[in-house]
Write a protein that holds these residues in place. Structure first.
Motif, PDB file in Angstrom:
ATOM      1  N   SER A  87      37.769  42.688  27.386  1.00 45.24           N
ATOM      2  CA  SER A  87      38.634  43.280  26.372  1.00 45.24           C
ATOM      3  C   SER A  87      38.736  44.792  26.618  1.00 45.24           C
ATOM      4  CB  SER A  87      38.085  43.008  24.967  1.00 45.24           C
ATOM      5  OG  SER A  87      38.945  43.539  23.982  1.00 45.24           O
ATOM      6  N   PRO A  88      39.902  45.297  26.967  1.00 41.73           N
ATOM      7  CA  PRO A  88      41.174  44.584  27.140  1.00 41.73           C
ATOM      8  C   PRO A  88      41.198  43.842  28.473  1.00 41.73           C
ATOM      9  CG  PRO A  88      41.459  46.892  27.687  1.00 41.73           C
ATOM     10  CD  PRO A  88      40.054  46.757  27.179  1.00 41.73           C
ATOM     11  N   PRO A  89      42.080  42.843  28.617  1.00 43.38           N
ATOM     12  CA  PRO A  89      42.168  42.101  29.883  1.00 43.38           C
ATOM     13  C   PRO A  89      42.742  42.993  30.978  1.00 43.38           C
ATOM     14  CG  PRO A  89      43.934  41.452  28.395  1.00 43.38           C
ATOM     15  CD  PRO A  89      43.013  42.338  27.604  1.00 43.38           C
ATOM     16  N   PRO A  90      42.508  42.632  32.227  1.00 34.82           N
ATOM     17  CA  PRO A  90      43.021  43.462  33.335  1.00 34.82           C
ATOM     18  C   PRO A  90      44.548  43.386  33.422  1.00 34.82           C
ATOM     19  CG  PRO A  90      42.050  41.430  34.173  1.00 34.82           C
ATOM     20  CD  PRO A  90      41.735  41.479  32.709  1.00 34.82           C
ATOM     21  N   PHE A  91      45.150  44.527  33.668  1.00 36.19           N
ATOM     22  CA  PHE A  91      46.602  44.612  33.821  1.00 36.19           C
ATOM     23  C   PHE A  91      47.021  45.010  35.228  1.00 36.19           C
ATOM     24  CE2 PHE A  91      45.926  45.357  29.264  1.00 36.19           C
ATOM     25  CZ  PHE A  91      46.760  44.382  28.736  1.00 36.19           C
TER      26      PHE A  91
END
Length: 296
Positions: free
Chosen positions: A65-69
């Motif tokens: 969290s947050p997911p990878p972008f």
């Protein structure tokens, strides 16, 4: 001076005038339509972008969290693990062989049936066409048990012919090809027959090349349907060496562990043949759909 010479000469046409500019409401409407299409294209590409990003990360990293972008560095490791766990290269070749054979046979059969329903006059033709339409309303789930019993009775369980043969008669393909043959002029058929061409030669050399748009659209639909088929190959194939892509990817989902990175990478690689097929047949695909729509 004669009356002929005194006759006034016609005025020369003036230079080509530029087309008038579109009114402001029309330009605004066109811009709004392009904006909506652009947003729709972006939204449709988001799942593919996520599959690409997720296939380069480990399964644990996907739940941060947050997911990878952004893409990671686990692509080669995930690819090696995918090959080791399900033999993805072999599975891909299995699916490709089954889909190509099924597409070729089903498209040819649909074209021949559609040609017969469009150009031959025989008793019961309307009833036969109604039966073809009625089969489109039968769900696959109703056919699974009797077809499984039929395949078991002939000893075809765990074989590719059991995956390919039962669904060769494609009602959608028959109707699509029939629409393509309806506007073919009968005079050309009569000319070919007068020249001594048999029925099969007339069909392959004269008629079939004229419906390439519909045939291209049918090839894309048929290949996609067989490539993504899951329930029937899952019932028929018991040996892991014979699995197709959807069945093999399903084995990555266990009771206590799911290889999400492998699923994303396998799904991404499985879409590449479909994209290549569409790029090859995109003109025929669009022309076939528009031709069928205009013919009603």
């Amino acid at each position: 001076m004669s009356a002929t010479s005194a006759r006034p000469r016609p005025a020369r046409p003036s230079a080509v005038r530029p087309l008038p500019a579109r009114p402001l409401p029309a330009r605004l409407g066109r811009g709004a339509a392009l904006l909506v299409l652009a947003l729709g294209a972006v939204v449709s590409l988001v799942p593919f972008a996520w599959m690409l990003i997720a296939s380069t990360h480990s399964s644990s990293e996907l739940f941060h969290s947050p997911p990878p972008f952004l893409p990671g560095g686990e692509l080669l490791r995930n690819l090696a693990h995918l090959q080791q766990s399900i033999g993805f290269g072999r599975v891909l070749l299995n699916s490709l062989g089954v889909a190509v054979v099924y597409t070729a046979l089903s498209s040819l059969l649909s074209a021949m049936c559609g040609y017969g329903l469009a150009k031959y006059r025989f008793r019961g033709r309307g009833l036969l066409l109604g039966l073809v339409l009625a089969t489109m309303m039968i769900p696959l789930q109703v056919l699974l048990v009797p077809l499984f019993q039929m395949m078991a009775s002939v000893g075809w369980i765990d074989s590719y012919q059991a995956v390919i043969l039962p669904f060769l008669a494609n009602s959608f393909g028959i109707l699509l090809m029939r629409q393509g043959f309806l506007d073919f002029p009968d005079e050309l058929l009569e000319s070919a027959r007068i020249d001594g061409a048999g029925e099969l030669r007339t069909f392959y050399r004269v008629v079939l090349p004229c419906v390439r748009p519909q045939l291209g659209a049918l090839v894309i639909f048929t290949f996609m349907g067989q490539w993504n088929s899951f329930i029937w190959p899952l019932l028929m194939l018991n040996t892991e060496d014979k699995y197709t892509v959807p069945v093999a990817l399903n084995t990555l989902t266990g009771l206590t562990h799911v290889d999400y990175s492998g699923l994303m990478l396998g799904s991404l690689l499985a879409t590449l043949p479909l994209v290549l097929l569409f790029l090859v047949f995109q003109r025929q695909f669009v022309a076939g759909l528009l031709g069928g729509a205009l013919k009603g």
